[in-house]
Each structure stands twice: as structure tokens, then as C-alpha cells.
Design an enzyme around this catalytic site. Structure first.
Site, PDB file in Angstrom:
ATOM      1  N   ASN A 194       4.774  -2.252  13.725  1.00  0.00           N
ATOM      2  CA  ASN A 194       4.437  -3.223  14.650  1.00  0.00           C
ATOM      3  C   ASN A 194       4.990  -4.858  14.754  1.00  0.00           C
ATOM      4  O   ASN A 194       4.958  -5.103  13.590  1.00  0.00           O
ATOM      5  CB  ASN A 194       3.040  -3.200  15.250  1.00  0.00           C
ATOM      6  N   ASP A 238      -0.296  -1.892  19.471  1.00  0.00           N
ATOM      7  CA  ASP A 238      -0.385  -1.796  17.955  1.00  0.00           C
ATOM      8  C   ASP A 238      -0.004  -0.442  17.501  1.00  0.00           C
ATOM      9  O   ASP A 238      -0.467   0.141  16.681  1.00  0.00           O
ATOM     10  CB  ASP A 238      -1.861  -2.196  17.269  1.00  0.00           C
ATOM     11  N   THR A 249       0.903  -1.283   0.088  1.00  0.00           N
ATOM     12  CA  THR A 249       0.023  -0.018  -0.100  1.00  0.00           C
ATOM     13  C   THR A 249       0.842   1.418   0.115  1.00  0.00           C
ATOM     14  O   THR A 249       0.407   2.264  -0.154  1.00  0.00           O
ATOM     15  CB  THR A 249      -0.964   0.030   1.293  1.00  0.00           C
ATOM     16  N   GLU A 281       0.710  -8.738  10.346  1.00  0.00           N
ATOM     17  CA  GLU A 281       0.023  -9.791  11.151  1.00  0.00           C
ATOM     18  C   GLU A 281       0.017 -11.043  10.586  1.00  0.00           C
ATOM     19  O   GLU A 281      -0.507 -12.168  10.917  1.00  0.00           O
ATOM     20  CB  GLU A 281      -1.575  -9.439  11.299  1.00  0.00           C
TER      21      GLU A 281
END
Lengths: 630, 283
Positions: A292, A334, A189, A207
Site C-alpha cells: 500500500n 489499505d 518480516t 507507514e
């Protein structure tokens, strides 16, 4: 939980003092055409206008006196409904426009605004959509000016993980590389970033078992030059010999594996980077933040999780890191720190002129580092309501946490500020070098976080949290408004020249101009201009949809224009975009922004303004039928 | 939360008759029911059509108690049933809890089984009955459910990280942040059958039905209950399965225990029909 704390070895420090430190950097590449292009107010050749990523224009045609006469000049729909982040590029007579998935790119003629010179509409596997976590945004394009042999190029990323070079004159694909494999859950992105003859691209999908990396490609061929990971052995992370020599207490060698991770968890530890870059031709370093650690649940990954959540300074030619400062060791909230890096030259408190980088982090702290060696200069709260951290110890670099606002098991933390969305997310902010002020768009959102563990048959379990997001203490919790702020910050004094509340987050970032103005868009669909000295609201205009991108300005044939994407979406718009009602969905974003749908709906495009709406079609003959060509 | 209460279709006629009778007499004793917390999406145990293994066992047990099953249906996975159903007193029993689940008062176990390797009946990888065989075998791709002892076996065997992306692909990379996302039980089996996974490590009753139904002949090999990772305590691989009631509902637990004795032969038959390899009760 057990925490791993690591400290630099005294031996390393002693051994390296023989080498001279900083100062001895080579002169800049004189012929970097991008630097030249960015100095002209007629161009906006990269996401932050110049390598300094200041989103600052010296143009003064539009100023505090006349901004009230700013009117729409022309507009262009991208035909894409989803969230539009980033900003268009302008080089000479052309504007280059990007959009969310399916990621079309348009070259528009500024002499006949809106006329499409070429368009690139990639075919992408629809599975890419399913893999993307939070809407299907894209943050923009990069431009490479060409060298006589290779044509000028527009670089773009596609959600399906490809980076594509397009001929800037024709839109034809010049080369295309797979950077991230959606088959393993990695999407793109980020806006690519051109530095000299190299194009940088990051990665998304922390994730999803992804180990974050930044990759350098030869802009002319697409051949990979180097790739540097956020976690793993030193050779994968690409640490320079003198890594963190000026600040050994940040940690140095051998920390990317089982010293700060449990077992081999670093292999799937996240630390992707999907934000913004900046570059200093003098230090030859580029700057960015890794995001993260994964998995999301902190109990599953004891340790500092290096080098996620880190501000990096890497050599553009070798990829080697000269410094890395981890802002949030062992993230529990996060607070993916991929935020913008804005470069400035300012005198510090002792009067010493320094090369600085300033980074408003998702964790609610705005950090300023010496960008030659990574030394912390200041670390201030983005708002006095930040509470997970009491302060950042400038000597050690360590955030002093308040355990009350930790997210550990068997503890319900209420009113953690900021929320998981951060007080500052992906917005690209601005810096006015005359006023020495940073203009920052802020989320004013806090959260409750109550972890739970549910067992199930045969030793299975699920660890989750009940998560609620709502306006911060200065907002209106009855009506879910007062979710944002706009602020002017001095990084040396740590003081805010002014600050104003907003109904919704200022998600996209800001633009500063020498006309003493700061422009920004709001989620509910306004573009606004304030006096950058006082914060006074001078002008606003209602756009067709909410804003999550940052404004830009350019001068064409003597007229200064301001342009901005509209098109609500992204994380704050996830409820609206996907029609979600459960307030805890989208990690609580659906609840926080439940009123947004009463202000705006989807739909993307570019809106351009000029004083009194001046534009090429004021000459009504422009673009008219002039008879059949022979 | 959505849930609804309804009787299974096959007893509808009987139910209607009783209802009619009750209405007619105005005061007749209603048939006592067993209010079962049930997920609509927990195949092979419980489905919206009430044709899961536990749906069948619930019927058997209820019959042994002279009661009727009254389902309280949940659209969410069974992992939420205790918290969102039983504890909120929306329903009274949860089938298929581990006998040592501290949140509930558990009945005596009604069966015991364990984790198995699912492989092709012929041509599959060499896997014995030890968890360590995962480490030594040349098999690389394993289909497992998230946050299970099977996943811990992969970790201990050093084959977890290389399987993460594959595992997530089984749930189409759905965002797992704070969301209960789990690999469908039939997928654990079909992945082995179609050759995408070398093997699956699964709790036997999760997969027995699908192994039995597989066009490609598959086999299940029970693992020994001897899994102790280097850095931690023993992780059980064999589990007693019981019925959970609220802690203060001892009366119901006693009634269920009595019924389980009575219903044992029929439960055994149900397990056999399902193809579940059972183990001797852990006394």
C-alpha cells in the site's frame, strides 16, 4: 478529490513494435539445484515448495480414503508465544523451523524428530519490537543448496532489518547484512527467497516514511546485486526498456514521481513488499506484489501513487521490470497487495496454452495474468460480496469503482467489503495442476469507514476514521462468527468448484496434494483436510493454538508427513496478543475477532502428522540412552 | 472513554468548608462552577496535576467570574475535547481554541502568539524570521509536530521528506494509522538542546515553558506571518487563542468575555511567567 489518470504515450508504443515480443526466452538454467530438490516429495525447500509457489505435493500416501487415520506423529515447541506465519522447510533428513521475534531458527533431525541439531538465537535491539506494526511475525526461511565451494545455507530475516545467512550444517552465521534500518522505521518480516545464486528480500513499514524496495544479494557473500524501488524515478524503479510494451495502457515510463504523486511524496510513499515471491526459469522473471501507498490516509496523497499495489515481473539477474500492473490505483482502503503469486500453465478460453500467474489480492479480486508479458487474463471477485469495485475492465485493467464504498471525507461508507484486512491477506495458497483449481483461504470481513478531521490550536489537525470490522454478509454478525471461507477456484472459467464457510478467517493459506486433499489451518486452532474435488470435510485435529501459517508435506523414509505451525497472532490476533479491548483498535481487527480469545490462546510450535501417527519413535530404541560414548 | 470530575487540590479545603456549610444549612446556594474540559496529557497546557498554563488561566478566569473550576478530565489528547467533551455536554468550556474554530462559539481572544524557531542561543543555525529561511539555511534536521503549519513549512522548503523518519523517531515509530500520535512538546525543545535537531519550528506557547527551563540556553524567534506556499493559499502562522463554548451557549461566552477583560492583567502575568512571547491582538 482530483484523480490523476495517465495513459501510455502512443509514441512509445510505435517505437517499440520493431522489437520482437516474448517467446524468445532463453532455456532454463539446467543446473539449478533448487528445481531438482523441489521435484522430490522428500523436500520442501522453499515457502511454496517449488518456484511455482503452488504449495502442491504429488504425494498420495495420505489420500481421501485414509486421511481419517491421520494422527499426531511428533511436535516441537519453538518457545515463542507470538504469531507463527509461514511453514517449515524440509531438505533431506532435516527440518528447518523459524519463529516470530526474537526470531530463533532451529535445525531438527527427522530421524530423531524434535532433536535440535543446531539453533540460532540472534540478539536484537528490543526497539525492533516497538517499530513493528502488527504483531512481530516472521514468514519463513530460504535454503540455498551450496556449490561445493560455499556451504549450503539457510537464509533468514530478523525483525531488526537484517538478513542473515547461516551455514545449513552448523547454524553458524556465514554473513549478515542490514537490509532495513529500524532507526528509520523499517523492519523485516518477509521470508527471504533464493533464486539461483541470488537471495531476494523485501521490506516492511510502509507507514513509517519508508519507500518500499526489493533487494537482491549474492547468496554466497551477501554483496548487494541490485535494489529496485516501488516509487520514484524510472532508474530507481528499474524499468526495462520494453516495460509494459505489451500493455502500454498499464502505464510505462516516468510515472513513479510527481505525475502520480503530489510533489516529492513518492519519497515516503510506501509500496513495501512483505509477502511472497515466485520464479519462472524460462522467462527468468520473478513475481511479487508491492504493497500500500503511505500515508494511510488517502486524502494526503492525491494521484494514482504508482507503483504501489502492483504485480511485478522482474528479471532476476538485472532486477529490471518487464511488466507492472497496478491493481488498486490510489488505494483508499489499505488493500496492500503483497499476496501470493501462484504460477500455472493452462489453456485460456481460446484454447491457447499460456504461462500464467494467479494472485488473490487483498482488494477482493483474484487476478490471473500472462506471466510472460503481464497481460490480464481474468480478474474475478473472491466472493460475490466484494463491493468497492463493480468489476475490473480487462481491456484497460482499471477497476470500476462504486463511489458509495469510497472512503472520502464527509462520507460514511458502511459495509465496505472487503475490510482493510482484505478478503485475502498474507496466506500462501495452493494450486492443484491436475484439477486446475486454486484453493484459497479467505477472510469474510467487511467494515464501516467514517473519516473525520479534528482541528486543534494553531492550525494543527488530525485526520482519522472511525473504523469497524465485522463478519461479511454471509457471516453471523450477532456472534461475530463466519469470518472466513475456503474456496476452490478455476482461473479460466472464473467459477468456484466449491466453497465453504469457516468460523474464523483462513489466514495462513492452504496445501494441496495429489491425494485429492486440501489442508489448511484455522485461527481458532484446527488443521482440517477436505476433499479437494468436492470440499467435503474429511478430517480435523485440534492444535494447541490458532493457525496463521500454511501447512506443508514431506515424505521421510517412506512415510508421508503433514506439518503445520500453530501459534495465533498476526493482525487478526492483535487483540488477543496485546490484550486490547477497544473494538476499533488494530484498525478494527480487535472488534472483528473479539470472540477469538474464547477459542484459543498464544503459544507457538510445529505439529507433524502421519497416518496412524507413524513416526521414528515407533522403534522405541530410537533416541534412547545407549551408554557412555568412549 | 474515561473522565472524572474533581476540584483542584488547592481549593479542596475551601470546597470542603462550603460543602459542610451547604450540608448544614441544607439549602444554601452552591458555588457556581466553570466546567472545564481538560486533558491530563496536554503539557504544557494541561496536566493531571493541573499545573499547566491553561489550568492556571482557567483558575484566573473562573475567579474573575466568581466561580470555581470544575475539571472534567480526559485521558486523551486535547484535540478530542470539543468532539468528545464539549459537544457531548460533559463539560462547558475548552481553553485554547483558535478564535476562528467553526465548531465552537469562541470568546474574544485572551492572547495571540505564533510559530517560532527554537534554536541554541549561540552556535545554532542562521534562521531569521521568514519561513523561507528554512530553505536557505544549512539546517537539515527540524523537530516539528505532525500536521501543523510547521510541517507545511518543511514541505514548502523541500526539507520534509528527509525529516520524516527523524520525526517518527520522536514518537518511537508508533503506528500512526488512524491513531492520533503527536510529538511531546518538551521533546521539540530537548531535541534542539541536545543537538539532535538543528532547530524546532513550534507554536510558541507549546514550547515556551521548556525553552525557559532548558539547561542549554535556547532562543525563540517569532516567524513573520507571511507563509504562502507556491501552490496554495496563505497559511497563518500567528493565532488568536480563545475559549470555546457550545454554539448555543452565548450567555456563557458573554460572561467569559467580561471575565477576560477583568482578568487580563493576571493572564498577562501568567503568560510572562511561562515565557510566552505574545503578539498584539488581531483586531
Amino acid at each position: 478529490m482530483k484523480r490523476f489518470r495517465t495513459s501510455a504515450s502512443a509514441f512509445t508504443l510505435a517505437a517499440s513494435t520493431a522489437l520482437s515480443v516474448v517467446g524468445a526466452t532463453l532455456p532454463a538454467f539446467a543446473n539449478d539445484k533448487l528445481v531438482e530438490l523441489s521435484q522430490s516429495e522428500e523436500n520442501w525447500p522453499m515457502t511454496g515448495k517449488s518456484y511455482k509457489a503452488q504449495n502442491y505435493s504429488k504425494a498420495t500416501q495420505i489420500n481421501t480414503e485414509n486421511v481419517k487415520n491421520l494422527r499426531p506423529a511428533w511436535a516441537f515447541s519453538t518457545g515463542v508465544l507470538h504469531g507463527h506465519e509461514g511453514t517449515p522447510l524440509v531438505i533431506g533428513d532435516r527440518m528447518y523451523v523459524h519463529a516470530a521475534f526474537p526470531n530463533p531458527t532451529f535445525a531438527l533431525d527427522l530421524n530423531e524428530p524434535g532433536k535440535i541439531l543446531w539453533q540460532h538465537k540472534p540478539k536484537q535491539a528490543p526497539t525492533a519490537r516497538a517499530v513493528a506494526c502488527c504483531d512481530v511475525v516472521n514468514r519463513g526461511l530460504a535454503y540455498w543448496p551450496g556449490d561445493g565451494k560455499t556451504p549450503s545455507l539457510i537464509l533468514k530475516t530478523q525483525l531488526d532489518g537484517h538478513i542473515v545467512a547461516l551455514n545449513a550444517d552448523t547454524g553458524e552465521e556465514f554473513w549478515k547484512m542490514e537490509n532495513s534500518d529500524i532507526k528509520v522505521g523499517s523492519t523485516l518480516t518477509i521470508a527471504p527467497y533464493v533464486i539461483k545464486d541470488t537471495v531476494l528480500v523485501g521490506s516492511s513499514g510502509a507507514e513509517l516514511g519508508v519507500r518500499g524496495y526489493v533487494t537482491a544479494y549474492d547468496v554466497k557473500t551477501g554483496a548487494q546485486k541490485w535494489r529496485a524501488y516501488a516509487t520514484g524515478p524510472d532508474e530507481d524503479i528499474k524499468l526495462a526498456k520494453d516495460f509494459n510494451m505489451a500493455n502500454p495502457h498499464y502505464g510505462q515510463k516516468g510515472l513513479g514521481t510527481n505525475k502520480t504523486w503530489e510533489g516529492d511524496a513518492w519519497k515516503i510513499g510506501g509500496g513495501t513488499n512483505w509477502g511472497w515471491y515466485a520464479f519462472d526459469p524460462d522467462t527468468n522473471l520473478f513475481y511479487y506484489g508491492s504493497g500500500n501507498p503511505a500515508p494511510w490516509n488517502e486524502t494526503m496523497r492525491p494521484g494514482d501513487n504508482k507503483w504501489t499495489m502492483t504485480i511485478w515481473g522482474r528479471d532476476i539477474d538485472t532486477g529490471e521490470a518487464k511488466f507492472g500492473y497496478q491493481k488498486t490505483p490510489h488505494d483508499e482502503w489499505d488493500y496492500a497487495g503483497v499476496n501470493v503469486m501462484m504460477l500455472s500453465e493452462q489453456e485460456d478460453k481460446t484454447g491457447k496454452m499460456r504461462k500464467l500467474l494467479t494472485h488473490p489480492d487483498r482488494n477482493g479480486i483474484v487476478y490471473t495474468l500472462d506471466r510472460e508479458d503481464g497481460t490480464l487474463v481474468s480478474a474475478d471477485k473472491l466472493d460475490d460480496t466484494v463491493n468497492w469495485v463493480k468489476q475490473v475492465d480487462l481491456k484497460t485493467g482499471i477497476p470500476v469503482r462504486d463511489p458509495e464504498f469510497a472512503t472520502r471525507m464527509d462520507h460514511k461508507a458502511t459495509e465496505i467489503c472487503p475490510s482493510a484486512m482484505g478478503y485475502h491477506n498474507q496466506g500462501h495458497d495452493s494450486y492443484d495442476p491436475e484439477k486446475k483449481l486454486f484453493f484459497m483461504g479467505i477472510n469474510h470481513i467487511c467494515m464501516d469507514w467514517e473519516p473525520f478531521q479534528l482541528p486543534y490550536r494553531a492550525g494543527q489537525f488530525f485526520v482519522g476514521a472511525t473504523l469497524w470490522m465485522y463478519p461479511g454478509p454471509k457471516g453471523d454478525r450477532q456472534n461475530y462468527e463466519g469470518l472466513g471461507q475456503i474456496k476452490a477456484y478455476n482461473a479460466i472459467s472464473g467459477k468456484y468448484a466449491w466453497e465453504k464457510m469457516e468460523k474464523f478467517s483462513v489466514w495462513g493459506g492452504t496445501l494441496a496434494t495429489a491425494g485429492d486433499l486440501v489442508f489448511y489451518g484455522t485461527l481458532d486452532g484446527f488443521i482440517k483436510a477436505r476433499n479437494s474435488k468436492t470440499g467435503e470435510l474429511l478430517w480435523k485435529y485440534r492444535l494447541p493454538s490458532g493457525v496463521i501459517g500454511h501447512p506443508m508435506t514431506y515424505t521421510h523414509k517412506g512415510t508421508q508427513y503433514v506439518a503445520i505451525y500453530y501459534g495465533v497472532g498476526g493482525w487478526p490476533g492483535v487483540g488477543l496478543v496485546f490484550d486490547l479491548n477497544d473494538p476499533t483498535a488494530g484498525l478494527g481487527a480487535v472488534g472483528a475477532f473479539k470472540n477469538l480469545a474464547n477459542y484459543t490462546q498464544m503459544g507457538g510450535g510445529v505439529q507433524v502428522f502421519a497416518l496412524n501417527g507413524k513416526n521414528p519413535y515407533d522403534d522405541v530404541n530410537i533416541g534412547e540412552w545407549t551408554g557412555k560414548a568412549n | 472513554m474515561t473522565f472524572s470530575s474533581s476540584k483542584p487540590a488547592h481549593s479542596a479545603l475551601l470546597g470542603a468548608a462550603i460543602l459542610a456549610l451547604a450540608l448544614a444549612s441544607g439549602a444554601a446556594r452552591a458555588v457556581e462552577t466553570l466546567k472545564v474540559c481538560a486533558s491530563k496529557i496536554e503539557a504544557p497546557y494541561s496536566t493531571a496535576k493541573a499545573d499547566g498554563l491553561e489550568n492556571r488561566i482557567a483558575k484566573i478566569v473562573a475567579k474573575a467570574m466568581d466561580r470555581e473550576v470544575d475539571y472534567v478530565w480526559f485521558d486523551k489528547a486535547a484535540i478530542f475535547l470539543v468532539r468528545d467533551g464539549l459537544d457531548k455536554k460533559l463539560c462547558d468550556v475548552v481553553f485554547g481554541v483558535d478564535a476562528d474554530d467553526e465548531r465552537v462559539l469562541a470568546t474574544k481572544p485572551y492572547f495571540r502568539t505564533g510559530y517560532v524557531y527554537v534554536t541554541k542561543a549561540s552556535g545554532g543555525p542562521e534562521l531569521g524570521s521568514s519561513w523561507k529561511d528554512v530553505e536557505t539555511s544549512n539546517a537539515t534536521k527540524f523537530a516539528v509536530r505532525f500536521s501543523t503549519p510547521a510541517e507545511l513549512i518543511l514541505k514548502a522548503a523541500g526539507k520534509y521528506e528527509e525529516n520524516v523518519s527523524y520525526g517518527l523517531s520522536l514518537v518511537n515509530f508508533e503506528d500512526k494509522r488512524n491513531r492520533y500520535t503527536q510529538v511531546a512538546a518538551d521533546r521539540l525543545v530537548s531535541e534542539v538542546a541536545n543537538g539532535d535537531a538543528d532547530a524546532s519550528i513550534a507554536f510558541a506557547s507549546d514550547v515556551a515553558r521548556f525553552v525557559k527551563a532548558s539547561q542549554t540556553p535556547l532562543k525563540m524567534t517569532m516567524l513573520d506571518d507571511s507563509f504562502t506556499p507556491a501552490d496554495g493559499p496563505k497559511i497563518p502562522l500567528h493565532f488568536d487563542q480563545a475559549i470555546g463554548v457550545r454554539k448555543d451557549d452565548a450567555k456563557l461566552a458573554t460572561a467569559l468575555d467580561e471575565a477576560l477583560v477583568k482578568a487580563a492583567p493576571e493572564i498577562e502575568k501568567a503568560l510572562a511567567d511561562e515565557g510566552v512571547p505574545t503578539l498584539k491582538p488581531n483586531s
